[in-house]
Design a protein around this motif. Structure first.
Motif, mmCIF file in Angstrom:
data_model
loop_
_atom_site.group_PDB
_atom_site.id
_atom_site.type_symbol
_atom_site.label_atom_id
_atom_site.label_comp_id
_atom_site.label_asym_id
_atom_site.label_seq_id
_atom_site.Cartn_x
_atom_site.Cartn_y
_atom_site.Cartn_z
ATOM 1 N N PRO A 42 0.828 -1.198 0.000
ATOM 2 C CA PRO A 42 0.000 0.000 0.000
ATOM 3 C C PRO A 42 0.868 1.256 0.000
ATOM 4 O O PRO A 42 1.969 1.259 0.538
ATOM 5 C CB PRO A 42 -0.792 -0.111 1.304
ATOM 6 N N GLY A 43 0.392 2.284 -0.650
ATOM 7 C CA GLY A 43 1.091 3.557 -0.677
ATOM 8 C C GLY A 43 2.205 3.603 -1.704
ATOM 9 O O GLY A 43 2.410 2.684 -2.489
ATOM 10 N N THR A 44 2.913 4.689 -1.674
ATOM 11 C CA THR A 44 3.999 4.960 -2.616
ATOM 12 C C THR A 44 5.265 4.217 -2.214
ATOM 13 O O THR A 44 5.681 4.281 -1.059
ATOM 14 C CB THR A 44 4.279 6.476 -2.672
ATOM 15 N N GLY A 45 5.864 3.522 -3.178
ATOM 16 C CA GLY A 45 7.135 2.857 -2.948
ATOM 17 C C GLY A 45 8.278 3.826 -3.194
ATOM 18 O O GLY A 45 8.180 4.721 -4.039
ATOM 19 N N VAL A 46 9.358 3.657 -2.447
ATOM 20 C CA VAL A 46 10.532 4.521 -2.601
ATOM 21 C C VAL A 46 11.766 3.641 -2.777
ATOM 22 O O VAL A 46 11.986 2.711 -1.990
ATOM 23 C CB VAL A 46 10.710 5.449 -1.378
ATOM 24 N N MET A 47 12.553 3.953 -3.814
ATOM 25 C CA MET A 47 13.802 3.238 -4.087
ATOM 26 C C MET A 47 14.942 4.249 -4.126
ATOM 27 O O MET A 47 14.740 5.392 -4.523
ATOM 28 C CB MET A 47 13.761 2.566 -5.453
ATOM 29 N N LEU A 48 16.120 3.810 -3.751
ATOM 30 C CA LEU A 48 17.327 4.598 -3.916
ATOM 31 C C LEU A 48 18.249 3.781 -4.811
ATOM 32 O O LEU A 48 18.617 2.656 -4.467
ATOM 33 C CB LEU A 48 17.996 4.891 -2.575
ATOM 34 N N SER A 49 18.581 4.335 -5.986
ATOM 35 C CA SER A 49 19.410 3.613 -6.943
ATOM 36 C C SER A 49 20.677 4.395 -7.239
ATOM 37 O O SER A 49 20.651 5.617 -7.366
ATOM 38 C CB SER A 49 18.651 3.393 -8.253
ATOM 39 N N THR A 50 21.774 3.655 -7.360
ATOM 40 C CA THR A 50 23.047 4.230 -7.762
ATOM 41 C C THR A 50 23.420 3.610 -9.100
ATOM 42 O O THR A 50 23.408 2.390 -9.252
ATOM 43 C CB THR A 50 24.133 3.941 -6.713
ATOM 44 N N TYR A 51 23.710 4.473 -10.064
ATOM 45 C CA TYR A 51 24.029 4.049 -11.422
ATOM 46 C C TYR A 51 25.492 4.349 -11.718
ATOM 47 O O TYR A 51 25.987 5.419 -11.360
ATOM 48 C CB TYR A 51 23.167 4.805 -12.438
#
Length: 117
Positions: A95-104
């Motif tokens: 439920p709700g907004t998912g948050v990801m932290l990605s390093t490219y």
């Protein structure tokens, strides 16, 4: 922090905020870190990056689909790795907004993301 909307084809579906963009010690590569918010029920759409994506789920649950791998469900605290040029798609399961932290680790001459048709 910089909103990546003008630089990224995925910005129509997701909210992406660039938190870091620096030259890498690896010749021809930059390090770019992005915080991505995916609304509940929204998919990123199949896309690629011109280098590795090392990611971490900060909040929520995401179904991650990566070409030639079984789909998997990731939750807050889980990490993931997407190889360069590999098509993938992320669907927020709520439920709700998912948050990801990605390093490219990417070629700075190429777009950070390319949406596949």
């Amino acid at each position: 922090m910089t909103d990546t909307a003008e630089h990224d084809e995925l910005s129509g579906r997701l909210r992406r905020t660039e938190t870091l963009h620096e030259h890498s010690s690896i010749p021809g590569r930059d390090i770019v870190q992005v915080r991505t918010e995916i609304p509940e029920g929204v998919a990123s759409g199949w896309h690629t990056h011109p280098g590795e994506e090392v990611g971490y789920i900060v909040e929520g649950r995401v179904r991650m689909e990566v070409r030639d791998r079984p789909a998997c469900e990731l939750a807050a605290g889980d990490g993931f790795l997407i190889p360069p040029g590999t098509p993938h798609n992320a669907l927020d399961l709520g439920p709700g907004t998912g948050v990801m932290l990605s390093t490219y680790l990417v070629d700075p001459a190429e777009a950070l993301s390319t949406v596949l048709g």
